[in-house]
Design an enzyme around this catalytic site. Structure first.
Site, PDB file in Angstrom:
ATOM      1  N   MET A  39     -25.446  11.836  10.803  1.00  0.00           N
ATOM      2  CA  MET A  39     -26.133  13.108  11.055  1.00  0.00           C
ATOM      3  C   MET A  39     -27.618  12.948  10.729  1.00  0.00           C
ATOM      4  O   MET A  39     -28.314  13.946  10.501  1.00  0.00           O
ATOM      5  CB  MET A  39     -25.498  14.222  10.222  1.00  0.00           C
ATOM      6  CG  MET A  39     -24.038  14.462  10.605  1.00  0.00           C
ATOM      7  SD  MET A  39     -23.447  16.124  10.263  1.00  0.00           S
ATOM      8  CE  MET A  39     -23.731  16.250   8.519  1.00  0.00           C
ATOM      9  N   ALA A  41     -31.108  11.842   8.582  1.00  0.00           N
ATOM     10  CA  ALA A  41     -31.564  11.832   7.179  1.00  0.00           C
ATOM     11  C   ALA A  41     -31.094  10.523   6.541  1.00  0.00           C
ATOM     12  O   ALA A  41     -30.479  10.508   5.481  1.00  0.00           O
ATOM     13  CB  ALA A  41     -31.066  13.055   6.431  1.00  0.00           C
ATOM     14  N   HIS A  46     -26.638   4.496   4.850  1.00  0.00           N
ATOM     15  CA  HIS A  46     -26.499   4.366   6.302  1.00  0.00           C
ATOM     16  C   HIS A  46     -26.896   2.959   6.763  1.00  0.00           C
ATOM     17  O   HIS A  46     -26.278   2.391   7.662  1.00  0.00           O
ATOM     18  CB  HIS A  46     -27.395   5.381   7.026  1.00  0.00           C
ATOM     19  CG  HIS A  46     -27.017   6.809   6.786  1.00  0.00           C
ATOM     20  ND1 HIS A  46     -27.770   7.656   6.013  1.00  0.00           N
ATOM     21  CD2 HIS A  46     -25.959   7.541   7.221  1.00  0.00           C
ATOM     22  CE1 HIS A  46     -27.209   8.854   5.994  1.00  0.00           C
ATOM     23  NE2 HIS A  46     -26.108   8.813   6.706  1.00  0.00           N
ATOM     24  N   GLN A 158     -17.351   4.893   2.760  1.00  0.00           N
ATOM     25  CA  GLN A 158     -16.258   5.294   1.881  1.00  0.00           C
ATOM     26  C   GLN A 158     -16.605   6.529   1.040  1.00  0.00           C
ATOM     27  O   GLN A 158     -15.725   7.212   0.534  1.00  0.00           O
ATOM     28  CB  GLN A 158     -15.884   4.124   0.966  1.00  0.00           C
ATOM     29  CG  GLN A 158     -14.780   4.398  -0.040  1.00  0.00           C
ATOM     30  CD  GLN A 158     -13.479   4.829   0.622  1.00  0.00           C
ATOM     31  OE1 GLN A 158     -12.971   4.138   1.498  1.00  0.00           O
ATOM     32  NE2 GLN A 158     -12.949   5.984   0.225  1.00  0.00           N
TER      33      GLN A 158
HETATM   34  O1  PAF Z   1     -20.391  11.590   7.917  1.00  0.00           O
HETATM   35  C1  PAF Z   1     -21.134  12.172   8.735  1.00  0.00           C
HETATM   36  O2  PAF Z   1     -22.365  12.024   8.700  1.00  0.00           O
HETATM   37  C2  PAF Z   1     -20.528  13.082   9.797  1.00  0.00           C
HETATM   38  O3  PAF Z   1     -19.415  13.759   9.295  1.00  0.00           O
HETATM   39  C3  PAF Z   1     -20.176  12.350  11.093  1.00  0.00           C
HETATM   40  C4  PAF Z   1     -19.098  11.314  10.882  1.00  0.00           C
HETATM   41  C5  PAF Z   1     -21.428  11.682  11.654  1.00  0.00           C
HETATM   42  C6  PAF Z   1     -19.663  13.346  12.131  1.00  0.00           C
HETATM   43  O4  PAF Z   1     -20.600  14.340  12.399  1.00  0.00           O
END
Ligand code: PAF
Length: 290
Positions: A39, A41, A46, A158
């Site tokens: 999402m 940010a 990430h 996780q």
């Molecule tokens: O973990 C997230 O950022 C969200 O739940 C996802 C998997 C991108 C789905 O919108």
């Protein structure tokens, strides 16, 4: 620095992926496509997903979409950080081929999705109890992204342990062809799990939030004495922090995600959720009981 192609429509993305597949077929190369759904940010957690994606395939697609369907009334949909320029800068040296950043209208042309993925029992527990409809919305968008990209694999963190469990269930139940890869939680040196929502914390709240992982670690150390001792050890640490408003602290079976009985021995996962200031924070660790 690589040239990331940023695409905002589904046909464009499908077209580019189709071209990449055709090029690979012509040269006989084995092109594996890996999706990292986010999402935005973006933080180091990430980037760890993106690096795992590279180990799994050649074309890495990062989706950036704040999915309205997984936010409930009164939640932080409007204030959720939208930082596309900073996200692209963070990905600049990560060899990402495509960033897919659709609008809500692109993903839900009718305003919402008439057809949804509905979770089973586990989806209404823990995060699902606190955020009704959240997991149906999350699974619906993950199913859409998997159908749009048709990746060989998709990578999840996780830290969102219940999300990972439910995505794995959905993929098994609906015979989705993509493999689901899970990357261990990335933490600050203090142990606090990295989260886009950490930016809502002021300094005292940030310090208090460290009690969550400290509590989980105390529980893991007490695990050999059984579930009751593990829960007591976690409470003894977390309950010391008045700024941490505990929502749930549970020990679940890794295969069913249901709470383990008091005499359980074996591998398990401890889950915690708490509100600290305006931030709702979650974390989990593996724990061995008995
Ligand atoms: O973990 C997230 O950022 C969200 O739940 C996802 C998997 C991108 C789905 O919108």
């Amino acid at each position: 620095m690589n040239n990331i192609e940023v695409l905002s429509t589904i046909p464009e993305l499908r077209d580019r992926l189709g071209q990449a597949r055709e090029r690979a077929a012509l040269t006989g190369a084995d092109t594996r496509i890996v999706l990292v759904p986010t999402m935005g940010a973006l933080h180091a957690g990430h980037l760890a997903l993106v690096r795992r994606a590279h180990a799994l395939g050649d074309i890495v697609v990062v989706s950036i979409f704040v999915n309205p369907l997984q936010f409930g009334a009164g939640e932080d949909l409007d204030s959720y950080p939208r930082t596309l320029d900073a996200d692209l800068a963070a990905l600049a040296n990560e060899n990402v081929t495509f960033v897919f950043a659709p609008s809500a209208r692109e993903m839900y042309p009718g305003g919402a999705s008439d057809t949804r993925v509905v979770t089973g029992e586990v989806g209404s527990l823990y995060e699902g109890a606190a955020r009704p409809g959240h997991f149906d919305g999350m699974l619906t968008v993950v199913a859409k992204l998997l159908n749009i990209v048709t990746p060989d694999a998709a990578v999840f963190g996780q830290k969102d342990g219940q999300q990972v469990f439910l995505v794995q269930r959905m993929v098994a139940d609906l015979n989705v062809c993509s493999a689901i890869e899970v990357v261990e939680t990335v933490r600050e040196p203090s142990g606090l799990a990295l989260s886009s929502r950490n930016r809502y914390l002021d300094e005292p709240q940030h310090t208090a939030a460290q009690a969550l992982f400290a509590g989980l670690s105390a529980a893991a150390a007490a695990g050999p004495d059984g579930p009751t001792a593990a829960l007591a050890a976690a409470h003894a640490r977390i309950d010391l922090e008045p700024l941490v408003k505990l929502d749930y602290l549970v020990i679940v079976h890794p295969q069913t995600f249901l709470v383990v009985p008091g005499d359980y021995h074996g591998p398990a996962r401890m889950l915690v959720a708490a509100r600290v200031g305006t931030a709702r924070l979650i974390d989990n660790v593996a724990i061995r009981l008995g």
